[in-house]
Design an enzyme around this catalytic site. Sequence first.
Site, PDB file in Angstrom:
ATOM      1  CG  HIS A  64      13.186  15.762 -11.226  1.00 16.75           C
ATOM      2  ND1 HIS A  64      14.519  15.547 -10.984  1.00 16.75           N
ATOM      3  CD2 HIS A  64      12.930  15.166 -12.417  1.00 16.75           C
ATOM      4  CE1 HIS A  64      15.048  14.874 -11.995  1.00 16.75           C
ATOM      5  NE2 HIS A  64      14.106  14.633 -12.879  1.00 16.75           N
ATOM      6  CG  ASP A 104      12.783  21.341  -2.309  1.00 17.81           C
ATOM      7  OD1 ASP A 104      12.712  21.006  -3.506  1.00 17.81           O
ATOM      8  OD2 ASP A 104      13.543  22.228  -1.890  1.00 17.81           O
TER       9      ASP A 104
HETATM   10  C1  GDG Z   1      14.065  20.376  -8.538  1.00 12.53           C
HETATM   11  C2  GDG Z   1      13.225  20.007  -7.309  1.00 12.53           C
HETATM   12  C3  GDG Z   1      14.988  18.368  -6.649  1.00 12.53           C
HETATM   13  C4  GDG Z   1      20.866  27.520  -6.826  1.00 12.53           C
HETATM   14  N1  GDG Z   1      21.248  28.812  -6.897  1.00 12.53           N
HETATM   15  C5  GDG Z   1      22.399  28.844  -7.563  1.00 12.53           C
HETATM   16  C6  GDG Z   1      22.731  27.542  -7.920  1.00 12.53           C
HETATM   17  N2  GDG Z   1      21.775  26.749  -7.462  1.00 12.53           N
HETATM   18  C7  GDG Z   1      21.772  25.282  -7.618  1.00 12.53           C
HETATM   19  C8  GDG Z   1      21.917  24.535  -6.332  1.00 12.53           C
HETATM   20  C9  GDG Z   1      21.325  23.183  -6.714  1.00 12.53           C
HETATM   21  C10 GDG Z   1      20.254  23.564  -7.731  1.00 12.53           C
HETATM   22  O1  GDG Z   1      20.561  24.873  -8.191  1.00 12.53           O
HETATM   23  C11 GDG Z   1      18.879  23.614  -7.093  1.00 12.53           C
HETATM   24  O2  GDG Z   1      18.453  22.299  -6.851  1.00 12.53           O
HETATM   25  P1  GDG Z   1      17.348  21.975  -5.759  1.00 12.53           P
HETATM   26  O3  GDG Z   1      17.277  20.501  -5.655  1.00 12.53           O
HETATM   27  O4  GDG Z   1      17.722  22.631  -4.488  1.00 12.53           O
HETATM   28  O5  GDG Z   1      16.003  22.634  -6.256  1.00 12.53           O
HETATM   29  P2  GDG Z   1      15.146  22.820  -7.643  1.00 12.53           P
HETATM   30  O6  GDG Z   1      15.813  23.749  -8.570  1.00 12.53           O
HETATM   31  O7  GDG Z   1      13.806  23.260  -7.190  1.00 12.53           O
HETATM   32  O8  GDG Z   1      15.099  21.347  -8.298  1.00 12.53           O
HETATM   33  C12 GDG Z   1      14.128  19.544  -6.176  1.00 12.53           C
HETATM   34  C13 GDG Z   1      15.685  18.685  -7.957  1.00 12.53           C
HETATM   35  O9  GDG Z   1      14.759  19.157  -8.940  1.00 12.53           O
HETATM   36  C14 GDG Z   1      16.409  17.459  -8.529  1.00 12.53           C
HETATM   37  O10 GDG Z   1      15.534  16.375  -8.683  1.00 12.53           O
HETATM   38  O11 GDG Z   1      15.972  18.116  -5.660  1.00 12.53           O
HETATM   39  O12 GDG Z   1      13.350  19.144  -5.063  1.00 12.53           O
HETATM   40  O13 GDG Z   1      12.423  21.112  -6.884  1.00 12.53           O
HETATM   41  O14 GDG Z   1      22.257  22.372  -7.371  1.00 12.53           O
HETATM   42  O15 GDG Z   1      23.267  24.506  -5.932  1.00 12.53           O
HETATM   43  N3  GDG Z   1      23.829  27.205  -8.612  1.00 12.53           N
HETATM   44  C15 GDG Z   1      24.643  28.228  -8.992  1.00 12.53           C
HETATM   45  N4  GDG Z   1      24.375  29.531  -8.688  1.00 12.53           N
HETATM   46  C16 GDG Z   1      23.284  29.882  -7.969  1.00 12.53           C
HETATM   47  O16 GDG Z   1      23.072  31.074  -7.697  1.00 12.53           O
HETATM   48  N5  GDG Z   1      25.743  27.943  -9.685  1.00 12.53           N
END
Ligand code: GDG
Length: 477
Positions: free
Chosen positions: A174, A384
């Site tokens: 990921h 990312d």
């Molecule tokens: C890894 C990889 C890749 C965030 N704060 C809150 C909240 N979130 C949710 C977001 C989003 C998720 O968490 C974060 O996903 P990301 O993709 O932005 O980042 P990582 O956590 O680092 O994920 C990344 C992913 O895996 C999937 O393969 O895209 O690159 O690093 O859904 O909305 N959700 C809630 N409250 C928050 O305060 N409910």
Amino acid sequence: FVEAIPAVRPARHQKVEIEGRLIAVSNRVARPSEGVSPGGLASALSDALTAQGGTWLGWSGKTIADGTEPDVTATTVDDVVYSLLDLPADDYRGFYEGYANAFLWPVFHGRSDLAVHRPAEFRAYAAVNRAYAEATARIAGPDDLVWVHDYHFLLLGKMLREAGVGSTLGLFLHIPVPEPAAFRAVPEARRLAEALMHFDTIGVQTARDAARLAEAVAGLGEGVVLNRPGVIEVRAFGERVRIKALPIGIDVGALRGELYAPTPPEVRAYLDGLGGRRAILGVDRLDYSKGLPEKLAAFGAFLAADPARADEVVLTQIAPISRGSVSAYAHLRQEVEALAGRINGEFGSLSRHPLQLLTRPYGRRAVAHLMAHADVGLVTPLADGMNLVAKEFVAAQDVDDPGVLVLSRFAGAAEAMEAALVVDPRDADGLASAIERALAMPLRERRERHRALIASVARDDVGHWTTQCLEELIAAG
Ligand code: GDG
């Protein structure tokens, strides 16, 4: 306004015919009994397993006394077996907080300067991978597909083969792949590369990551890289593996569904409190890969260029604390809080603060409604794998009056989201100008850009990703 939704097909994964069963392996498991709405990866896996039937193997959330044998408990809900491992406390800490998050995570995100390498933590990482291999070997048959997730399990392919597993083995990574030189500098690089070669297929987020991984692994094993259409084959260490870019997506329907529900009261109160100010939004785990200090510095530069702006806009940054027990994260929190305090101190007034830094997590519905009402979404990671927030922001917009996405070119998401305002987050002045441009963008341009973005976000959704991953596993078998 949610009436004006583009027609998107449901993100639910459509069952793919496989001979055996699907066995998914990930550190965290979301059990339906937990009653929490799982985030990105967990809901994608849950959806895939519900459609396919199969087993989800992961950590139970419980640790046991050091020196005790890992214990597995299986419970079945509908067609899904949840096989959960209790792991010795020291092993789990060394594996998760240690080698995975204090070492591999920074190295893979181009922050080798923050990487803490402790040989004992690598041993714990190997011990936990071994425990997963043994637990998988007890359930996996030759026709099964074993679908392993992320940097926690880089050794698992080889260990599964050593444990006698004959199933097709796939890994999905990921996170981004670092430059080959950074990969090679890892003390265990050869061992990791050799272990990776025992998977049949490795999925990564972008074409760039696929090329980097192939180069790093082939280089370490004096192997060869064969570029075929849409897939790279590496031959090294006497094995062959397919490496393919399979960009992860979101469940557009589920996110839009949140917008049909009434706006949560705290979001309503926030919107009322804006009093005509324009809303800029950031949603990132408090992680050094997410470029938070750079984002705040650029917002400071944007305000400094015209301090009257402090009365016209507000940046709301949701930044839930993450991995607080890893020291680099504690330092980051101090840095971000200090910057936020400085910006509000310098540009705030008796009645208003231009920046809201919120380090608590907010509910999914609240986040969806905040996104829907934001004029600008600021997604500015320094590295990312994909970044789902960028896709969620686009999916949450009103198609008739959409907000503008400002997106770092270092997010995997940027590979398919050229219609965003793509920025280099290290360039504070450039990012400040992008904020200015986003706020001033005419409706027609906003709509054109949004139309292009929502088309790719809706097409390459999470259901599409799951289907592609399973088809790739079948092809690799
Ligand atoms: C890894 C990889 C890749 C965030 N704060 C809150 C909240 N979130 C949710 C977001 C989003 C998720 O968490 C974060 O996903 P990301 O993709 O932005 O980042 P990582 O956590 O680092 O994920 C990344 C992913 O895996 C999937 O393969 O895209 O690159 O690093 O859904 O909305 N959700 C809630 N409250 C928050 O305060 N409910």
